[in-house]
Design a protein around this motif. Structure first.
Motif, PDB file in Angstrom:
ATOM      1  N   ALA A 258       8.160 -68.896  -5.589  1.00 62.87           N
ATOM      2  CA  ALA A 258       8.872 -68.094  -4.595  1.00 62.87           C
ATOM      3  C   ALA A 258       9.020 -66.665  -5.117  1.00 62.87           C
ATOM      4  O   ALA A 258       9.080 -66.436  -6.324  1.00 62.87           O
ATOM      5  N   ARG A 259       9.098 -65.714  -4.196  1.00 60.94           N
ATOM      6  CA  ARG A 259       9.277 -64.318  -4.608  1.00 60.94           C
ATOM      7  C   ARG A 259      10.539 -64.134  -5.442  1.00 60.94           C
ATOM      8  O   ARG A 259      10.537 -63.409  -6.431  1.00 60.94           O
ATOM      9  N   PHE A 260      11.623 -64.794  -5.039  1.00 56.16           N
ATOM     10  CA  PHE A 260      12.870 -64.577  -5.790  1.00 56.16           C
ATOM     11  C   PHE A 260      12.732 -65.082  -7.220  1.00 56.16           C
ATOM     12  O   PHE A 260      13.222 -64.452  -8.158  1.00 56.16           O
ATOM     13  N   THR A 261      12.030 -66.188  -7.393  1.00 56.45           N
ATOM     14  CA  THR A 261      11.877 -66.753  -8.740  1.00 56.45           C
ATOM     15  C   THR A 261      11.166 -65.758  -9.656  1.00 56.45           C
ATOM     16  O   THR A 261      11.634 -65.441 -10.757  1.00 56.45           O
ATOM     17  N   ASN A 262      10.021 -65.256  -9.185  1.00 59.56           N
ATOM     18  CA  ASN A 262       9.241 -64.332 -10.006  1.00 59.56           C
ATOM     19  C   ASN A 262       9.977 -63.018 -10.238  1.00 59.56           C
ATOM     20  O   ASN A 262       9.861 -62.406 -11.303  1.00 59.56           O
ATOM     21  N   ASN A 263      10.756 -62.579  -9.243  1.00 59.99           N
ATOM     22  CA  ASN A 263      11.484 -61.317  -9.405  1.00 59.99           C
ATOM     23  C   ASN A 263      12.686 -61.461 -10.323  1.00 59.99           C
ATOM     24  O   ASN A 263      13.034 -60.520 -11.037  1.00 59.99           O
ATOM     25  N   ILE A 264      13.318 -62.623 -10.313  1.00 53.58           N
ATOM     26  CA  ILE A 264      14.421 -62.858 -11.255  1.00 53.58           C
ATOM     27  C   ILE A 264      13.887 -62.798 -12.688  1.00 53.58           C
ATOM     28  O   ILE A 264      14.484 -62.181 -13.568  1.00 53.58           O
ATOM     29  N   LEU A 265      12.713 -63.398 -12.901  1.00 53.63           N
ATOM     30  CA  LEU A 265      12.102 -63.364 -14.244  1.00 53.63           C
ATOM     31  C   LEU A 265      11.805 -61.919 -14.654  1.00 53.63           C
ATOM     32  O   LEU A 265      11.975 -61.543 -15.819  1.00 53.63           O
ATOM     33  N   ARG A 266      11.353 -61.119 -13.694  1.00 56.56           N
ATOM     34  CA  ARG A 266      11.035 -59.720 -13.970  1.00 56.56           C
ATOM     35  C   ARG A 266      12.255 -58.981 -14.525  1.00 56.56           C
ATOM     36  O   ARG A 266      12.137 -58.080 -15.356  1.00 56.56           O
ATOM     37  N   LYS A 337      27.933 -61.023 -13.013  1.00 56.05           N
ATOM     38  CA  LYS A 337      27.099 -59.990 -12.413  1.00 56.05           C
ATOM     39  C   LYS A 337      25.642 -60.476 -12.264  1.00 56.05           C
ATOM     40  O   LYS A 337      25.007 -60.284 -11.231  1.00 56.05           O
ATOM     41  N   TRP A 338      25.141 -61.120 -13.320  1.00 64.13           N
ATOM     42  CA  TRP A 338      23.762 -61.622 -13.316  1.00 64.13           C
ATOM     43  C   TRP A 338      23.597 -62.723 -12.276  1.00 64.13           C
ATOM     44  O   TRP A 338      22.652 -62.728 -11.489  1.00 64.13           O
ATOM     45  N   LEU A 339      24.548 -63.636 -12.232  1.00 65.43           N
ATOM     46  CA  LEU A 339      24.428 -64.733 -11.271  1.00 65.43           C
ATOM     47  C   LEU A 339      24.549 -64.211  -9.828  1.00 65.43           C
ATOM     48  O   LEU A 339      23.913 -64.745  -8.917  1.00 65.43           O
ATOM     49  N   LEU A 340      25.316 -63.147  -9.648  1.00 64.91           N
ATOM     50  CA  LEU A 340      25.375 -62.532  -8.314  1.00 64.91           C
ATOM     51  C   LEU A 340      24.038 -61.904  -7.948  1.00 64.91           C
ATOM     52  O   LEU A 340      23.568 -61.998  -6.816  1.00 64.91           O
ATOM     53  N   ALA A 344      21.596 -62.829  -4.940  1.00 67.28           N
ATOM     54  CA  ALA A 344      21.137 -61.832  -3.972  1.00 67.28           C
ATOM     55  C   ALA A 344      19.622 -61.896  -3.810  1.00 67.28           C
ATOM     56  O   ALA A 344      19.104 -61.825  -2.690  1.00 67.28           O
ATOM     57  N   LEU A 345      18.908 -62.020  -4.927  1.00 64.88           N
ATOM     58  CA  LEU A 345      17.448 -62.108  -4.848  1.00 64.88           C
ATOM     59  C   LEU A 345      17.031 -63.377  -4.117  1.00 64.88           C
ATOM     60  O   LEU A 345      16.103 -63.387  -3.301  1.00 64.88           O
ATOM     61  N   ARG A 346      17.733 -64.465  -4.399  1.00 62.34           N
ATOM     62  CA  ARG A 346      17.435 -65.734  -3.737  1.00 62.34           C
ATOM     63  C   ARG A 346      17.599 -65.585  -2.220  1.00 62.34           C
ATOM     64  O   ARG A 346      16.818 -66.124  -1.436  1.00 62.34           O
ATOM     65  N   GLU A 347      18.630 -64.832  -1.855  1.00 61.98           N
ATOM     66  CA  GLU A 347      18.936 -64.633  -0.437  1.00 61.98           C
ATOM     67  C   GLU A 347      17.890 -63.752   0.256  1.00 61.98           C
ATOM     68  O   GLU A 347      17.451 -64.040   1.366  1.00 61.98           O
ATOM     69  N   THR A 348      17.475 -62.677  -0.446  1.00 60.73           N
ATOM     70  CA  THR A 348      16.597 -61.706   0.208  1.00 60.73           C
ATOM     71  C   THR A 348      15.115 -62.056   0.092  1.00 60.73           C
ATOM     72  O   THR A 348      14.309 -61.550   0.850  1.00 60.73           O
TER      73      THR A 348
END
Lengths: 554, 103
Positions: A258-266, A337-340, A344-348
């Motif tokens: 998922a996009r959010f997964t890869n972006n969180i890693l980034r 802050k990180w979990l928020l 947010a990334l998961r949501e968007t």
């Protein structure tokens, strides 16, 4: 006591606790088969192609975590086994593969059905043997089982010339069954260094691979993540390590993550790689993977550390032991802050599952099956678009619930692996998602499934195409689809029925959801056929060689 | 055999010598050479002699001492028949002596 080499081999397999083996006999394996016929403790499952036998053994090994056995004859028997063994090597599956070989005196003469099995198996096994003396069998078999199960598991090949199988050997007693080697003790300085990195990290992410599953560490890792509050992405092989619905679970990373997964890693400042090997399908462009992160790498295989990405702290050890030793050293810390930010990334950037409400669409089929069978079922796939969609969307909630060909990506894996899973755990439903391209590659195992009466359901998403190839041609080869679309497709329903399977065509069902449920509840092998659109791509997608965040679609 | 026998002229790359103690049986050379060949890591020179009672052998490999060598070492150590690996920086006198034969 005086036994033939073949009888001794069967005793050694019994001694090792082997109850089911899969194989196909042939000239040079006949002494072994004659000895197997005398065994009342080992059940032989007759595959219809040696590759099928290899994957049946893999299915048994992947669901149980125990070393399993496949058998073939020399020459074509051995070459047909190669793909299944190479697959086991790349996915770290413990197997012992036994083949007959021409008589010792004929080796090297181009005898009938002679092939250099030792040479062929060398680069695709953890270790291999050509047994030259029947008296060596106890040592070889014990070592083979020990090596297959120790450290990072894998396949071991034993090639046995026919005269070694027929030679008489005096046997006084059998050796103790092999057990896995002990892992060297952990380095407490490294554990302490890792603990400090985690403690000081503001944006940590766990990256869980197949090693978490094979180490039996899923519960320990989930508890570790939950206590310290670290989100976790999983590789294709790591799915099931943390329940998909766990609040900290980020799903699958990588080419079709998922996009959010890869972006969180980034955005991570610390990557904790656990039983994972930084495969290109998981991390994309290596130098641009988690560019801001320090790396803690935990793996039982020392050669994985620093292979692709240099670790800030590398720890060699069994994942479960390391995580259990590391846990108490790391203080829990609230990273609101990180979990928020993660939320947010998961949501968007959520994973989109087009037509997920339609049970006759790819994602809808996956959802419907998941609703029907629950967590006890074993889910198997072949290789292709259906595989990536199941990896993205199926709610895996336990280790060893999910069997797929990850490293080698072998089309044809699914059906025989599903048969193996059903043989090893007859109490579980086994559902194999497949595509028309993959299913055709080992469709002869439908005969094995029917003969054994295994409770296997094949959910066939038929797009009359090699879908993932077609997708890449459309995206990266100027839409020139070549040799990927089948101009003529067989009637899979008739074929399945011809093999003695029950078959359901969702294309003709007015109420597909009910039809799926009914087909899954039925005992014995069933084909559930559904036509799907080859023009639908699996998205999002990271182009080969690109960074994980450079995704197309989704 | 493949790259075990090839000798290249990459003289600018510093050399190292790996000294392996191995179980002596007909497949062990295939295991060692095959590992280097399939990871596209060149072996410049090789020597092998049986030890003592012949149950073990000693293998010397002259290889490029580049940044891939540590990974190769870890892979060699994983081979079941390799009992020990010793790294020597630079060329080994063994190979300087052997060079006399191809002059």
């Amino acid at each position: 006591m005086d036994l033939s080499g073949a009888q001794l081999l069967v005793r050694l397999l019994e001694n090792q606790g082997i109850e089911t083996v899969a194989g196909i006999p042939g000239g040079t394996a006949l002494p072994l088969y004659d000895a197997l016929a005398e065994s009342n403790r080992i059940r032989h499952v007759l595959a219809r192609h040696e590759q099928g036998a290899g994957f049946i053994a893999q299915g048994m090994a992947r669901v149980t975590g125990q070393v399993q056995v496949c058998i073939g004859t020399s020459g074509p028997g051995a070459t047909n086994l190669l793909t299944a063994i190479a697959d086991a090597r790349l996915d770290s599956v413990p197997l012992v593969c036994i083949t007959g070989q021409v008589a010792s005196g004929a080796i090297g003469t181009d005898a009938f059905q002679e092939v250099d099995t030792y040479g062929l198996s060398l680069p695709i096994t953890k270790h291999n043997y050509l047994v030259r003396d029947a008296a060596d069998l106890p040592g070889v078999v014990t070592d083979a089982f020990r090596i297959a199960a120790s450290g990072r598991p894998g396949p071991v090949w034993i090639d046995i010339p026919k005269d070694v199988q027929t030679a008489r050997v005096p046997v006084c007693c059998l050796p103790e069954p092999a057990v896995a080697d002990r892992v060297p003790p952990l380095d407490s300085d490294l554990l302490e260094a890792a603990a400090r990195l985690i403690e000081l990290s503001d944006r940590p992410v766990l990256y869980l691979g197949g090693g978490v599953i094979s180490s039996g560490a899923a519960a320990a890792v989930t508890a570790f993540a939950a206590r310290i509050g670290i989100p976790a992405a999983m590789t294709l092989m790591g799915l099931g390590a943390m329940p998909a619905d766990h609040p900290l679970a980020l799903g699958m990373l990588g080419m079709h993550g998922a996009r959010f997964t890869n972006n969180i890693l980034r955005e991570a400042d610390l990557l904790i790689a656990v039983g994972a090997r930084f495969d290109d399908r998981a991390i994309g462009h290596a130098a641009r993977f988690c560019p801001e992160a320090s790396v803690i790498h935990i793996d039982i295989d020392p050669s994985e550390l620093d292979k692709i990405r240099t670790a800030t702290v590398g720890i060699v050890g069994a994942v479960k032991t390391v995580i259990e030793a590391l846990g108490p050293r790391v203080p829990a810390r609230r990273r609101g802050k990180w979990l928020l930010r993660v939320a947010a990334l998961r949501e968007t950037m959520p994973l989109l599952e087009p037509d997920g409400d339609d049970p006759a669409s790819p994602y809808g089929l996956i959802r419907t099956v998941a609703d029907c069978v629950g967590d006890d079922a074993v889910i198997v796939t072949d290789v292709g678009q259906h595989q990536m969609r199941v990896a993205q969307a199926y709610p895996f909630r336990r280790p060893r619930q999910w069997l797929t060909s990850g490293g080698l990506g072998t089309m044809g894996f699914g059906l025989p692996a599903a048969i193996g899973a059903a043989l090893a755990e007859p109490g579980r439903k086994v559902v194999c998602f497949s595509g028309d391209g993959s299913l055709l590659m080992n469709i002869q195992e439908m005969a094995t499934a029917a003969e054994e009466g295994v409770d296997v359901k094949v959910v066939l998403m038929n797009n009359q195409s090699l879908g993932l190839v077609q997708q890449q041609q459309e995206l990266f080869y100027h839409r020139r689809v070549f040799a990927a679309d089948f101009r003529k497709s067989p009637d899979f329903l008739t074929i399945a029925r011809g093999f003695g399977w029950h078959a359901v065509d969702l294309d003709r069902e007015a109420r597909p959801r009910a039809a799926i449920g009914e087909a899954l509840r039925r005992r014995g092998p069933v084909l559930i056929h559904c036509s799907v659109d080859a023009a639908e791509h699996v998205l999002p997608m990271v182009p080969p060689g690109a960074a994980l965040t450079e995704m197309i679609g989704g | 055999m493949t790259s075990c026998e090839t000798v290249t002229k990459d003289i600018d790359i510093p050399k190292a010598t790996l000294e392996l103690s191995v179980r002596n049986h007909p497949g062990v050379m295939s295991h060692v050479c095959g590992l280097f060949a399939r990871r596209a890591f060149n072996v410049d020179a090789i020597a092998c002699v049986p030890e003592g009672d012949g149950r073990q052998s000693r293998i010397w490999l002259m290889v490029s001492d580049d940044d891939r060598l540590p990974q190769m070492l870890r892979q060699v150590e994983k081979l079941e028949d390799v009992l020990a690996v010793v790294y020597h920086g630079g060329e080994h006198p063994l190979f300087t002596g052997l060079a006399e034969y191809v002059r």
